[in-house]
Design an enzyme around this catalytic site. Sequence first.
Site, PDB file in Angstrom:
ATOM      1  CG  HIS A  53     105.758  53.801 146.411  1.00 31.74           C
ATOM      2  ND1 HIS A  53     106.102  54.877 147.152  1.00 31.74           N
ATOM      3  CD2 HIS A  53     105.764  52.553 146.425  1.00 31.74           C
ATOM      4  CE1 HIS A  53     106.549  54.189 148.248  1.00 31.74           C
ATOM      5  NE2 HIS A  53     106.563  52.925 147.847  1.00 31.74           N
ATOM      6  CD  GLU A  55     103.002  58.323 145.213  1.00 35.23           C
ATOM      7  OE1 GLU A  55     102.788  58.961 146.398  1.00 35.23           O
ATOM      8  OE2 GLU A  55     102.925  57.067 145.368  1.00 35.23           O
ATOM      9  CB  CYS A  83     107.564  58.238 150.199  1.00 38.15           C
ATOM     10  SG  CYS A  83     107.992  57.597 148.737  1.00 38.15           S
ATOM     11  CB  CYS A  86     106.796  59.644 145.095  1.00 36.77           C
ATOM     12  SG  CYS A  86     106.239  57.615 145.089  1.00 36.77           S
TER      13      CYS A  86
END
Length: 161
Positions: A53, A55, A83, A86
């Site tokens: 991801h 992040e 999410c 993260c």
Amino acid sequence: MTPDELWMGKALGEASKALRRNEVPIGAVVVKDDCVIAHGYNRVEAERRATAHAEIIAIDRASKKLGDWRLDGCTVYVTVEPCHMCMGAFYLSRVQRVVYGTKQPRSGACGSVDNFHEAELFNHRIDVTAGVREAECLSLLQAFFESLRLGRGKRRDARAG
């Protein structure tokens, strides 16, 4: 333009890179002392790695740059509501603040599906600001998914890998 809007613009630039690479267009930047110290965009498809991801990539790079896993005093700007994974990484890396653009109604951990950022599970709190440059962040997502619906985007079938 506010500082939050400025830094979100940098995250939007990262999300645009993901869009050009047929990834879900999510971008993130890590800011400390009014400087971008790291950035990242979604690379799940390219790396075939569920944890790639934007992040996670950005906080990994920030840790390398600072030479420490602790990101005290850092703010992460991300185009889409983080999410749980993260947010967990933000807590574990001691991020001070998270600013996001648009909500993620299916998996957002900062108000959409859950309020993980309000749980008193860790030794510190993360300040969360939502809706910064929301229309632009949402527009990138809509363009991506519209492209998929029209058959212009190619998504790897997870069963074929």
